[in-house]
Enzyme design. Structure first.
Site, PDB file in Angstrom:
ATOM      1  N   VAL A   8     -13.605  48.056 -86.122  1.00  0.00           N
ATOM      2  CA  VAL A   8     -13.372  48.628 -84.343  1.00  0.00           C
ATOM      3  C   VAL A   8     -12.032  47.927 -83.201  1.00  0.00           C
ATOM      4  CG1 VAL A   8     -15.886  49.836 -84.417  1.00  0.00           C
ATOM      5  CG2 VAL A   8     -15.015  47.435 -83.382  1.00  0.00           C
ATOM      6  N   SER A   9     -11.746  48.790 -82.605  1.00  0.00           N
ATOM      7  CA  SER A   9     -10.700  47.760 -81.797  1.00  0.00           C
ATOM      8  C   SER A   9     -11.597  46.911 -80.430  1.00  0.00           C
ATOM      9  CB  SER A   9      -9.899  48.075 -81.313  1.00  0.00           C
ATOM     10  OG  SER A   9      -8.923  48.883 -82.620  1.00  0.00           O
ATOM     11  N   THR A  10     -12.188  46.752 -80.147  1.00  0.00           N
ATOM     12  CA  THR A  10     -13.366  46.407 -78.921  1.00  0.00           C
ATOM     13  C   THR A  10     -14.399  46.653 -78.973  1.00  0.00           C
ATOM     14  OG1 THR A  10     -13.583  48.693 -78.270  1.00  0.00           O
ATOM     15  CG2 THR A  10     -11.160  47.322 -76.753  1.00  0.00           C
TER      16      THR A  10
END
Length: 188
Positions: A8-10
């Site tokens: 996931v990015s964050t």
């Protein structure tokens, strides 16, 4: 051996759904990280890529978890195919070296890149809207210091050097300079 990769990015996003999908698909060992997909160098992905060998299978939930650009995805999957690693994208199927497999891969990578570009465009448009309609809008992170703390720092700076002020308040000199410029207090 079957390896899974989840990303996931964050930090606010959750990996649970991807992890469950990878386990259900038979992944024996899963590497996961919270890291932007726009970067080619990702610590856990790099670690996983270094151990993959002939006959292994790499399982990911969706193609955009592996790559967000056509070039990056093509290079990565080509490297894996050259090592005879099976790439299994759960929402697409296995990627093979046939012309049809290559066509499908490039089409899906193009859509992943398009999606990423649209996210960037919408974010920029949202910022621009805020700049035009919200007089209190500021780009970037919120300040770590409150207005009162900044006032104390600048008051201290009136009778001390930048070095002394930076040391006491555990700040970089450049941060103090920005505070001074932004809040308009002059050193005497």
């Amino acid at each position: 051996m079957k390896y899974g990769y989840a990303r996931v990015s964050t930090n606010e996003q959750d990996l649970a759904n991807q992890l469950e999908q990878l386990k259900n698909a038979g992944a024996e060992k899963i590497y996961s990280e919270k890291y932007t997909g726009t970067k080619r160098d990702r610590p856990k992905l790099d670690e996983l890529l270094s151990i993959l060998s002939e006959g292994d299978e790499l399982i990911v939930a969706k193609l955009d978890r592996l790559s967000r650009s056509v070039q990056q995805g093509t290079e990565l999957i080509s490297e894996l195919q050259e090592k005879d690693v099976v790439v299994n994208i759960l929402n697409m199927g296995r990627i093979d070296r046939t012309p049809n497999g290559s066509l499908m891969l490039n089409m899906f990578l193009a859509f992943a890149q398009f999606e990423r570009d649209m996210i960037v465009q919408r974010t920029q448009e949202g910022r621009e809207y805020q700049r035009q309609h919200n007089p209190n809008y500021r780009d970037g992170r919120k300040p770590k210091k409150t207005t009162q703390q900044i006032k104390e720092i600048l008051d201290y700076l009136r009778v001390h050097t930048y070095t002394e002020t930076a040391r006491l308040f555990e700040l970089d000199k450049s941060t103090i300079v920005r505070y001074k410029q932004r809040y308009g207090q002059n050193k005497k």
